[in-house]
Design a protein around this motif. Structure first.
Motif, PDB file in Angstrom:
ATOM      1  N   ILE A   1      -8.833  36.195  -4.306  1.00 18.15           N
ATOM      2  CA  ILE A   1      -7.902  37.145  -3.690  1.00 18.15           C
ATOM      3  C   ILE A   1      -7.289  36.562  -2.418  1.00 18.15           C
ATOM      4  N   ASN A   2      -8.030  35.687  -1.734  1.00 11.67           N
ATOM      5  CA  ASN A   2      -7.492  35.057  -0.535  1.00 11.67           C
ATOM      6  C   ASN A   2      -6.551  33.907  -0.864  1.00 11.67           C
ATOM      7  N   GLY A   3      -6.369  33.631  -2.128  1.00  7.65           N
ATOM      8  CA  GLY A   3      -5.337  32.705  -2.572  1.00  7.65           C
ATOM      9  C   GLY A   3      -4.158  33.430  -3.186  1.00  7.65           C
ATOM     10  N   ILE A   4      -4.455  34.439  -4.006  1.00  6.87           N
ATOM     11  CA  ILE A   4      -3.401  35.157  -4.726  1.00  6.87           C
ATOM     12  C   ILE A   4      -2.503  35.963  -3.787  1.00  6.87           C
ATOM     13  N   ILE A   5      -3.097  36.728  -2.881  1.00  7.48           N
ATOM     14  CA  ILE A   5      -2.295  37.603  -2.019  1.00  7.48           C
ATOM     15  C   ILE A   5      -1.353  36.804  -1.112  1.00  7.48           C
ATOM     16  N   PRO A   6      -1.809  35.740  -0.429  1.00  7.64           N
ATOM     17  CA  PRO A   6      -0.846  34.948   0.350  1.00  7.64           C
ATOM     18  C   PRO A   6       0.288  34.381  -0.502  1.00  7.64           C
ATOM     19  N   PHE A   7      -0.038  33.946  -1.734  1.00  6.51           N
ATOM     20  CA  PHE A   7       1.031  33.408  -2.580  1.00  6.51           C
ATOM     21  C   PHE A   7       2.007  34.509  -2.981  1.00  6.51           C
ATOM     22  N   PHE A   8       1.507  35.710  -3.273  1.00  7.35           N
ATOM     23  CA  PHE A   8       2.400  36.821  -3.611  1.00  7.35           C
ATOM     24  C   PHE A   8       3.321  37.163  -2.446  1.00  7.35           C
ATOM     25  N   ILE A   9       2.795  37.109  -1.220  1.00  7.48           N
ATOM     26  CA  ILE A   9       3.634  37.373  -0.047  1.00  7.48           C
ATOM     27  C   ILE A   9       4.774  36.360   0.009  1.00  7.48           C
ATOM     28  N   PHE A  10       4.424  35.088  -0.118  1.00  8.02           N
ATOM     29  CA  PHE A  10       5.440  34.029  -0.100  1.00  8.02           C
ATOM     30  C   PHE A  10       6.442  34.209  -1.234  1.00  8.02           C
ATOM     31  N   SER A  11       5.953  34.390  -2.445  1.00  7.34           N
ATOM     32  CA  SER A  11       6.823  34.469  -3.612  1.00  7.34           C
ATOM     33  C   SER A  11       7.754  35.673  -3.545  1.00  7.34           C
TER      34      SER A  11
ATOM     35  N   ASN B   1       1.845  20.701   1.684  1.00  6.56           N
ATOM     36  CA  ASN B   1       2.263  22.058   1.332  1.00  6.56           C
ATOM     37  C   ASN B   1       1.648  23.060   2.312  1.00  6.56           C
ATOM     38  N   PRO B   2       2.446  23.736   3.141  1.00  4.85           N
ATOM     39  CA  PRO B   2       1.900  24.691   4.108  1.00  4.85           C
ATOM     40  C   PRO B   2       1.098  25.824   3.463  1.00  4.85           C
ATOM     41  N   LEU B   3       1.411  26.168   2.215  1.00  2.05           N
ATOM     42  CA  LEU B   3       0.675  27.247   1.548  1.00  2.05           C
ATOM     43  C   LEU B   3      -0.795  26.890   1.360  1.00  2.05           C
ATOM     44  N   VAL B   4      -1.087  25.619   1.147  1.00  2.00           N
ATOM     45  CA  VAL B   4      -2.477  25.182   1.023  1.00  2.00           C
ATOM     46  C   VAL B   4      -3.235  25.498   2.315  1.00  2.00           C
ATOM     47  N   HIS B   5      -2.603  25.272   3.444  1.00  2.00           N
ATOM     48  CA  HIS B   5      -3.230  25.528   4.737  1.00  2.00           C
ATOM     49  C   HIS B   5      -3.450  27.029   4.946  1.00  2.00           C
ATOM     50  N   VAL B   6      -2.479  27.849   4.545  1.00  2.00           N
ATOM     51  CA  VAL B   6      -2.638  29.300   4.666  1.00  2.00           C
ATOM     52  C   VAL B   6      -3.814  29.780   3.826  1.00  2.00           C
ATOM     53  N   VAL B   7      -3.865  29.345   2.577  1.00  2.00           N
ATOM     54  CA  VAL B   7      -4.907  29.792   1.650  1.00  2.00           C
ATOM     55  C   VAL B   7      -6.292  29.369   2.132  1.00  2.00           C
TER      56      VAL B   7
ATOM     57  N   LEU C   1      -1.494  47.695  -8.364  1.00  2.00           N
ATOM     58  CA  LEU C   1      -1.831  47.345  -9.739  1.00  2.00           C
ATOM     59  C   LEU C   1      -1.472  45.899 -10.083  1.00  2.00           C
ATOM     60  N   GLU C   2      -0.328  45.397  -9.572  1.00  2.00           N
ATOM     61  CA  GLU C   2       0.097  44.043  -9.928  1.00  2.00           C
ATOM     62  C   GLU C   2      -0.928  42.983  -9.516  1.00  2.00           C
ATOM     63  N   PRO C   3      -1.290  42.895  -8.212  1.00  2.00           N
ATOM     64  CA  PRO C   3      -2.282  41.882  -7.847  1.00  2.00           C
ATOM     65  C   PRO C   3      -3.665  42.182  -8.405  1.00  2.00           C
ATOM     66  N   ALA C   4      -4.015  43.466  -8.553  1.00  2.00           N
ATOM     67  CA  ALA C   4      -5.328  43.820  -9.108  1.00  2.00           C
ATOM     68  C   ALA C   4      -5.438  43.359 -10.556  1.00  2.00           C
ATOM     69  N   ALA C   5      -4.370  43.577 -11.345  1.00  2.00           N
ATOM     70  CA  ALA C   5      -4.372  43.135 -12.741  1.00  2.00           C
ATOM     71  C   ALA C   5      -4.434  41.614 -12.825  1.00  2.00           C
ATOM     72  N   HIS C   6      -3.674  40.952 -11.965  1.00  2.00           N
ATOM     73  CA  HIS C   6      -3.682  39.491 -11.922  1.00  2.00           C
ATOM     74  C   HIS C   6      -5.089  38.987 -11.598  1.00  2.00           C
ATOM     75  N   LEU C   7      -5.720  39.627 -10.623  1.00  2.00           N
ATOM     76  CA  LEU C   7      -7.065  39.247 -10.206  1.00  2.00           C
ATOM     77  C   LEU C   7      -8.060  39.403 -11.346  1.00  2.00           C
ATOM     78  N   MET C   8      -7.991  40.526 -12.047  1.00  2.00           N
ATOM     79  CA  MET C   8      -8.939  40.783 -13.134  1.00  2.00           C
ATOM     80  C   MET C   8      -8.761  39.800 -14.278  1.00  2.00           C
ATOM     81  N   VAL C   9      -7.499  39.459 -14.582  1.00  2.00           N
ATOM     82  CA  VAL C   9      -7.247  38.486 -15.655  1.00  2.00           C
ATOM     83  C   VAL C   9      -7.823  37.122 -15.278  1.00  2.00           C
ATOM     84  N   MET C  10      -7.587  36.696 -14.044  1.00  2.00           N
ATOM     85  CA  MET C  10      -8.092  35.394 -13.598  1.00  2.00           C
ATOM     86  C   MET C  10      -9.614  35.357 -13.563  1.00  2.00           C
TER      87      MET C  10
END
Length: 258
Positions: free
Chosen positions: A68-78, A206-212, A37-46
């Motif tokens: 989603i290919n940006g949000i999920i990797p960031f959630f993993i890191f965070s 920023n390595p996260l940019v490369h992951v995303v 629900l957390e990433p799904a709600a975030h995705l729908m709002v965005m």
């Protein structure tokens, strides 16, 4: 028959992993559904806020797939880095048992977050596929490699955060805030190629940019991001990870006695 050190550590990590699952989801009525629900709600709002604009800006790319290919990797890191901050405090009583070490709690927490968000990613991508959004997993190896390095990078930062928060407890509130700006400079809401080339060096450190961007290249046909390198991601990840290990090694005794 005596067990080897690796077998003992594996058993410790498994026990900590099961404890994390119970602690994380046992108290919620909806249980594991909250992880989706957390990433799904975030995705729908965005999508609701930026969907129309981004559809006009990137007409050939599915914005939900892009996002989603940006949000999920960031959630993993965070989540990995933030959950390492209070890993010692949450498991303090267990360190009375000699086989249990602070690094085991990091491995257990990082493993749980990774499994959760890989499953969430597959669920959400499947839903988008059913809804008719266009994508194809045409480079699974790149996607898996980028995410594996993401987990190692997150563990390295998490180890540093754990050491710092144990030495300076007042930083527990500050450290999670310190990672928030990365959300806005990690190409989560925009493709790197939308930024003028002369400004890329402000972002590609920023390595996260490369992951995303590597994640998007792996699932979106025709999506090519110049300036992105798996080699850079590997090098920066190994540096951060071993720096985190050294910080942990030099402070393990202090963490166990604090």
């Amino acid at each position: 028959m005596a067990r080897s050190g690796i077998e003992v550590q594996r058993a410790v990590i498994k026990a900590l992993f099961m404890r994390e699952i119970k602690t994380r989801f046992g108290k919620y009525r909806l249980g594991y559904l909250w992880a989706v629900l957390e990433p799904a709600a975030h995705l729908m709002v965005m999508i609701g806020i930026f969907g129309y604009v981004m559809h006009r800006t990137m007409p050939d790319i599915s914005f939900p797939v892009f996002l989603i290919n940006g949000i999920i990797p960031f959630f993993i890191f965070s989540n990995i880095t933030n959950r390492c901050i209070n890993a010692i405090e949450a498991n303090q009583g267990l360190f009375n048992y000699r086989p249990v070490k602070p690094i085991d709690t990091v491995i257990a927490r990082a493993s749980l977050e990774t499994i959760i968000y890989v499953i969430v990613y597959l669920i959400l991508m499947s839903v988008l596929g059913v809804l008719g959004e266009r994508f194809a997993f045409h480079n699974i190896l790149t996607l898996a490699s980028a995410w594996f390095l993401l987990v190692l990078f997150s563990c390295g930062i998490g180890l540093v955060f754990m050491v710092v928060s144990n030495a300076f407890p007042e930083t527990e509130k500050f450290l999670p805030i310190a990672t928030k700006p990365l959300y806005f400079i990690s190409a989560i809401m925009f493709p790197l190629h939308s930024v003028p080339k002369e400004y890329w060096h402000y972002l590609t450190w920023n390595p996260l940019v490369h992951v995303v961007e590597l994640s998007r290249e792996a699932v979106v046909d025709g999506y090519i991001s110049e300036g992105i390198s798996l080699d850079y991601l590997l090098t920066s990840t190994l540096f951060v990870f071993f720096f985190g290990l050294m910080a942990y090694y030099n402070n393990e005794k202090a963490m166990l006695t604090s």
